[in-house]
Design an enzyme around this catalytic site. Structure first.
Site, PDB file in Angstrom:
ATOM      1  N   ASN A 191       0.838  -1.216   0.000  1.00 18.73           N
ATOM      2  CA  ASN A 191       0.000   0.000   0.000  1.00 18.73           C
ATOM      3  C   ASN A 191       0.862   1.251   0.000  1.00 18.73           C
ATOM      4  OD1 ASN A 191      -3.050  -0.391   0.153  1.00 18.73           O
ATOM      5  ND2 ASN A 191      -2.326  -1.940   1.594  1.00 18.73           N
ATOM      6  N   ASN A 246      -6.080   5.066   8.287  1.00 19.42           N
ATOM      7  CA  ASN A 246      -5.692   3.649   8.213  1.00 19.42           C
ATOM      8  C   ASN A 246      -6.485   2.953   7.117  1.00 19.42           C
ATOM      9  OD1 ASN A 246      -4.461   1.178   9.061  1.00 19.42           O
ATOM     10  ND2 ASN A 246      -6.319   0.645  10.182  1.00 19.42           N
ATOM     11  N   HIS A 256      -8.018  -0.890   6.248  1.00 17.22           N
ATOM     12  CA  HIS A 256      -8.315  -2.161   6.921  1.00 17.22           C
ATOM     13  C   HIS A 256      -8.995  -3.104   5.921  1.00 17.22           C
ATOM     14  CE1 HIS A 256      -9.153  -4.810  10.276  1.00 17.22           C
ATOM     15  NE2 HIS A 256     -10.338  -4.996   9.735  1.00 17.22           N
ATOM     16  N   GLY A 302     -10.122   3.845  19.534  1.00 14.88           N
ATOM     17  CA  GLY A 302     -10.438   2.417  19.511  1.00 14.88           C
ATOM     18  C   GLY A 302      -9.637   1.676  18.437  1.00 14.88           C
ATOM     19  N   VAL A 303      -9.875   0.364  18.329  1.00 11.15           N
ATOM     20  CA  VAL A 303      -9.202  -0.434  17.294  1.00 11.15           C
ATOM     21  C   VAL A 303     -10.139  -0.546  16.093  1.00 11.15           C
ATOM     22  CG1 VAL A 303      -8.221  -2.698  16.726  1.00 11.15           C
ATOM     23  CG2 VAL A 303      -7.864  -1.720  19.000  1.00 11.15           C
TER      24      VAL A 303
END
Ligand code: GRF
Length: 199
Positions: free
Chosen positions: A13, A106, A108, A142-143
């Site tokens: 990425n 991010n 995911h 948070g995740v």
């Protein structure tokens, strides 16, 4: 718009975002790569593209706090507009995240909020899903819970294994991450327009 990319491994990425900069639509200039893993393959790619690469090995620090202090100090040197996580395998503490509100992004490999965390493809297949995907989101405390910027669906085929599914999702990640940065860049330009009503 200037970005620092954090990696831990392969760096596909990261490579893709670097190459996107050379395209016409150039969403963001990659000014530095930081890896917490001295053996990350992505470091070699950074080298090939002549992008400054720095290793901040988390195992060399006594605590997460000390590691993140070093990480923050390295990033702030370049005053980037955004920090992009690309396969960065350390969870960032709330203390670190609060220093960069809505500036950490991010990618995911699932359709969040479904399947946060690790081993997404394995869990998706075990659950018998017929569709999965990938998500680009802002990082919060948070995740994998931060505000979603954009998502892309990816079909699951009957004969898929973890590997074939991961490949198909990754191909789509490579489309999605630059696209997300283009969206953010539009907002970024808008946010930085100074309006002087009296002129
Ligand atoms: C990607 O699947 C990304 O979604 C996840 O970690 C993987 C990193 O791959 N966060 P690469 O290092 O970018 O090739």
């Amino acid at each position: 718009m200037r970005i620092v990319i954090l990696i831990s491994g392969r760096g596909s990425n990261m490579k893709n975002l670097v190459e996107a900069y050379y395209d016409d639509e150039s969403p963001a200039e990659v000014i530095k790569i930081i890896s917490n893993n001295p053996d990350a393959e992505g470091l070699e790619i950074a080298n090939q593209y002549h992008i400054p690469a720095v290793i901040i090995d988390h195992t060399k620090f006594d605590s997460r706090f000390d590691f993140e202090e070093a990480l923050h100090a390295e990033i702030i040197k370049d005053k980037p507009d955004y920090i992009c996580l690309a396969g960065f395998m350390r969870i960032l503490s709330p203390l670190f995240v609060q220093k960069w509100p809505k500036q950490i992004i991010n990618i995911h490999p699932s359709l969040l909020p479904a399947y946060p965390g690790l081993d997404t493809h394995k869990r998706v297949l075990e659950a018998g899903e017929i569709v999965t995907g990938c998500t680009v989101h802002f990082v919060d405390e948070g995740v994998d819970t931060g505000e979603i910027i954009i998502q892309k669906q990816v079909p699951i085929l009957p004969k898929d294994t973890e590997e074939t599914l991961a490949d198909r999702v990754l191909t789509n990640e490579h489309l999605l991450y630059p696209h997300a940065l283009r969206i953010i860049k539009q907002e970024f330009i808008f946010r930085n327009i100074t309006i002087r009503p009296n002129e």
